[in-house]
Design a protein around this motif. Structure first.
Motif, PDB file in Angstrom:
ATOM      1  N   GLN A  88      24.687  33.999-102.260  1.00  0.00           N
ATOM      2  CA  GLN A  88      26.112  34.642-101.546  1.00  0.00           C
ATOM      3  C   GLN A  88      27.028  34.152-102.843  1.00  0.00           C
ATOM      4  O   GLN A  88      27.283  32.994-102.985  1.00  0.00           O
ATOM      5  CB  GLN A  88      26.373  33.932-100.351  1.00  0.00           C
ATOM      6  N   ASP A  92      30.633  37.886-101.226  1.00  0.00           N
ATOM      7  CA  ASP A  92      29.807  37.745 -99.960  1.00  0.00           C
ATOM      8  C   ASP A  92      30.229  36.546 -98.793  1.00  0.00           C
ATOM      9  O   ASP A  92      30.280  37.080 -97.631  1.00  0.00           O
ATOM     10  CB  ASP A  92      28.092  37.143-100.094  1.00  0.00           C
ATOM     11  N   GLY A 143      23.255  39.400-101.005  1.00  0.00           N
ATOM     12  CA  GLY A 143      23.413  38.152-100.412  1.00  0.00           C
ATOM     13  C   GLY A 143      23.835  38.326 -99.143  1.00  0.00           C
ATOM     14  O   GLY A 143      23.684  37.439 -98.273  1.00  0.00           O
ATOM     15  N   TYR A 144      24.842  39.319 -98.738  1.00  0.00           N
ATOM     16  CA  TYR A 144      25.274  39.559 -97.337  1.00  0.00           C
ATOM     17  C   TYR A 144      24.084  39.712 -96.328  1.00  0.00           C
ATOM     18  O   TYR A 144      24.171  39.206 -95.303  1.00  0.00           O
ATOM     19  CB  TYR A 144      26.346  40.494 -97.223  1.00  0.00           C
TER      20      TYR A 144
END
Length: 257
Positions: A88, A92, A143-144
């Motif tokens: 992240q 993110d 990443g999210y």
């Protein structure tokens, strides 16, 4: 199996204590500080991947009180601090905090899970929760999406370790866990399968599956239910600590001796 149960009960009596919890790094140490807020504990659980010490260090540096601010303020504080963790990046993390802030206003996490459980299977409640969370924010990145996990269509393949760990914290109401959710039975919980518990469970005969997947988590859970059908996942932290501490061989010698 009786010797195994006695040995696991002994490990449990040491692991499921305050001293056991703080004997090595664990994200529950941070979640415990926010034990009345299921949204913050969810963030703690979903960032819980990778090295345990790194997880705790990252979580310790977050300012969760910003969840009560306006979204523009949240964005500024996250970017200003440059918070990032493994998969992240700061954008993110910014969007994760914005999503959680919206969830606090719009969602009842426990009710979503309870209402969408099918035949008492909590995995369908987890799936519904993931779907509900994604509806709160159109932002997407690798990443999210890794943070929130991915929903399944028909049957789960992933063990959903981080969600199952969070639900262990939220549902179990004794020893180290937080017991915030009152409408979910402990007997419906699934083992939060990670590499440590998978390896230990295979070695002591609780799991025959080589694959690290939902079926393995369910198989271990079902076998632990033979020891305590009302609260099978009480053994999770003990299994994890056996693997994390490197004491698996000593434990095997004990149950075979």
């Amino acid at each position: 199996m009786n010797k195994l149960k006695l040995a696991l009960d002994d490990e449990l009596s040491k692991a499921n204590t305050i001293s056991g919890l703080y004997s090595a790094a664990d994200p529950l140490q941070i979640a415990t500080k926010y034990k009345t807020d299921p949204f913050i504990t969810l963030v703690c659980a979903l960032f819980a991947y990778g090295n345990a010490r790194a997880i705790v260090k990252f979580l310790s540096g977050l300012e969760f009180d910003i969840l009560n601010l306006q979204e523009q303020q949240i964005s500024g504080i996250v970017k200003g601090n440059g918070w990032l963790y493994r998969f992240q990046n700061p954008t993110d993390v910014e969007q994760i905090f914005i999503t959680i802030a919206r969830a606090k206003r719009e969602l009842d996490l426990e009710s979503i899970i309870v209402n969408k459980m099918q035949d008492g299977k909590i995995i369908y409640g987890i799936n519904a929760l993931i779907k509900s969370i994604y509806k709160l924010n159109n932002y997407r990145s690798s990443g999210y999406e890794f943070f929130w996990g991915r929903e399944f269509e028909n049957e789960p393949k992933s063990p959903y370790k981080r969600y199952n760990m969070w639900l262990r914290w939220m549902v179990r109401d004794s020893d180290i866990d937080l017991g915030l959710f009152k409408n979910i039975s402990k007997s419906s919980l699934i083992l939060p399968l990670d590499t440590h518990t998978h390896k230990v469970a295979q070695a002591i005969g609780l799991c025959s599956r080589k694959s690290y997947d939902y079926k393995a988590a369910k198989q271990i859970t079902d076998n632990l239910a033979l020891f305590d059908s009302n609260d099978p996942i009480k053994y999770d932290f003990a299994l994890y600590r056996i693997g994390q501490s490197g004491n698996l061989q000593k434990f095997l010698e004990r149950i075979k001796g």
